[in-house]
Motif scaffolding. Structure first.
Motif, PDB file in Angstrom:
ATOM      1  N   UNK A   1       0.779  -1.162  -0.106  1.00 30.55           N
ATOM      2  CA  UNK A   1       0.007  -0.058  -0.115  1.00 30.55           C
ATOM      3  C   UNK A   1       1.000   1.271  -0.163  1.00 30.55           C
ATOM      4  N   UNK A   2       1.821   1.260   0.859  1.00 33.17           N
ATOM      5  CA  UNK A   2       2.670   2.327   0.996  1.00 33.17           C
ATOM      6  C   UNK A   2       3.558   2.654  -0.689  1.00 33.17           C
ATOM      7  N   UNK A   3       3.970   1.545  -1.289  1.00 36.61           N
ATOM      8  CA  UNK A   3       4.547   1.573  -2.499  1.00 36.61           C
ATOM      9  C   UNK A   3       3.510   2.290  -3.419  1.00 36.61           C
ATOM     10  N   UNK A   4       2.272   1.799  -3.471  1.00 38.68           N
ATOM     11  CA  UNK A   4       1.193   2.488  -4.184  1.00 38.68           C
ATOM     12  C   UNK A   4       1.105   4.119  -4.077  1.00 38.68           C
ATOM     13  N   UNK A   5       1.100   4.403  -2.580  1.00 44.08           N
ATOM     14  CA  UNK A   5       1.215   6.029  -2.438  1.00 44.08           C
ATOM     15  C   UNK A   5       2.300   6.550  -2.919  1.00 44.08           C
ATOM     16  N   UNK A   6       3.630   5.994  -2.890  1.00 45.98           N
ATOM     17  CA  UNK A   6       4.828   6.777  -3.454  1.00 45.98           C
ATOM     18  C   UNK A   6       4.678   6.723  -4.880  1.00 45.98           C
ATOM     19  N   UNK A   7       3.989   5.786  -5.577  1.00 47.97           N
ATOM     20  CA  UNK A   7       3.713   5.660  -7.011  1.00 47.97           C
ATOM     21  C   UNK A   7       2.922   6.545  -7.501  1.00 47.97           C
ATOM     22  N   UNK A   8       1.881   6.970  -6.643  1.00 45.75           N
ATOM     23  CA  UNK A   8       0.927   7.899  -6.893  1.00 45.75           C
ATOM     24  C   UNK A   8       1.415   9.376  -6.633  1.00 45.75           C
ATOM     25  N   UNK A   9       2.187   9.424  -5.996  1.00 50.13           N
ATOM     26  CA  UNK A   9       2.956  10.817  -5.648  1.00 50.13           C
ATOM     27  C   UNK A   9       3.861  11.080  -6.602  1.00 50.13           C
ATOM     28  N   UNK A  10       4.748   9.981  -7.311  1.00 46.52           N
ATOM     29  CA  UNK A  10       5.676  10.306  -8.392  1.00 46.52           C
ATOM     30  C   UNK A  10       4.865  10.736  -9.553  1.00 46.52           C
ATOM     31  N   UNK A  11       3.561   9.957  -9.850  1.00 47.30           N
ATOM     32  CA  UNK A  11       2.972  10.350 -10.893  1.00 47.30           C
ATOM     33  C   UNK A  11       2.247  11.628 -10.985  1.00 47.30           C
ATOM     34  N   UNK A  12       1.863  12.206  -9.653  1.00 45.29           N
ATOM     35  CA  UNK A  12       1.311  13.377  -9.415  1.00 45.29           C
ATOM     36  C   UNK A  12       2.040  14.080  -8.391  1.00 45.29           C
ATOM     37  N   UNK A  13       3.042  14.658  -9.119  1.00 44.08           N
ATOM     38  CA  UNK A  13       4.369  15.533  -8.245  1.00 44.08           C
ATOM     39  C   UNK A  13       3.446  16.783  -7.332  1.00 44.08           C
ATOM     40  N   UNK A  14       2.459  17.193  -8.007  1.00 46.73           N
ATOM     41  CA  UNK A  14       1.678  18.086  -7.206  1.00 46.73           C
ATOM     42  C   UNK A  14       1.210  18.092  -5.881  1.00 46.73           C
ATOM     43  N   UNK A  15       0.930  16.496  -5.592  1.00 51.67           N
ATOM     44  CA  UNK A  15       0.691  16.304  -4.163  1.00 51.67           C
ATOM     45  C   UNK A  15       1.695  16.016  -3.086  1.00 51.67           C
ATOM     46  N   UNK A  16       2.902  16.055  -3.549  1.00 53.64           N
ATOM     47  CA  UNK A  16       3.999  15.685  -2.574  1.00 53.64           C
ATOM     48  C   UNK A  16       4.003  16.622  -1.570  1.00 53.64           C
ATOM     49  N   UNK A  17       3.647  17.832  -1.425  1.00 51.86           N
ATOM     50  CA  UNK A  17       3.690  18.740  -0.103  1.00 51.86           C
ATOM     51  C   UNK A  17       2.321  18.882   0.444  1.00 51.86           C
ATOM     52  N   UNK A  18       1.233  18.019   0.060  1.00 50.73           N
ATOM     53  CA  UNK A  18      -0.115  18.221   0.543  1.00 50.73           C
ATOM     54  C   UNK A  18      -0.168  17.562   1.804  1.00 50.73           C
ATOM     55  N   UNK A  19      -1.061  17.871   2.915  1.00 50.72           N
ATOM     56  CA  UNK A  19      -1.369  17.088   4.070  1.00 50.72           C
ATOM     57  C   UNK A  19      -2.090  16.016   3.718  1.00 50.72           C
TER      58      UNK A  19
END
Length: 92
Positions: A1-19
């Motif tokens: 699950x954590x890997x999926x979240x990391x993959x999502x953040x990589x694909x959508x870098x605008x989410x990197x600094x969100x809460x």
């Protein structure tokens, strides 16, 4: 699950600094706290690498602010006791 979240953040870098908040119900009472714990452990290790100035590449920390769990399935014995209490305490 954590890997999926990391993959999502990589694909959508605008989410990197969100809460981030992990949420769910029922069985999420088991996996949301575990995922939050893993996230916090990773963030601590990541910070150690950054402090050593040897990191930079790879997964980024997730800015986890909390977890939200409704009607949690925590433990069969505990859950059974609560269900019995709820079923027998209806005053309507």
């Amino acid at each position: 699950m954590y890997s999926a979240l990391q993959a999502f953040i990589i694909k959508h870098p605008e989410t990197k600094n969100l809460n981030w908040y992990y949420s769910g119900e029922d069985y999420a009472g088991r996996f949301a706290p575990a995922l939050a714990y893993y996230t916090l452990q990773f963030n601590t290790r990541y910070q150690s690498l950054e402090d050593d100035d040897s990191g930079g590449a790879g997964p980024s920390p997730i800015n986890l602010k909390g977890i939200i769990v409704g009607s949690a399935n925590v433990h069969p014995v505990i859950d059974a006791g609560v269900i019995i209490d709820l079923a027998t305490s209806n005053n309507d």
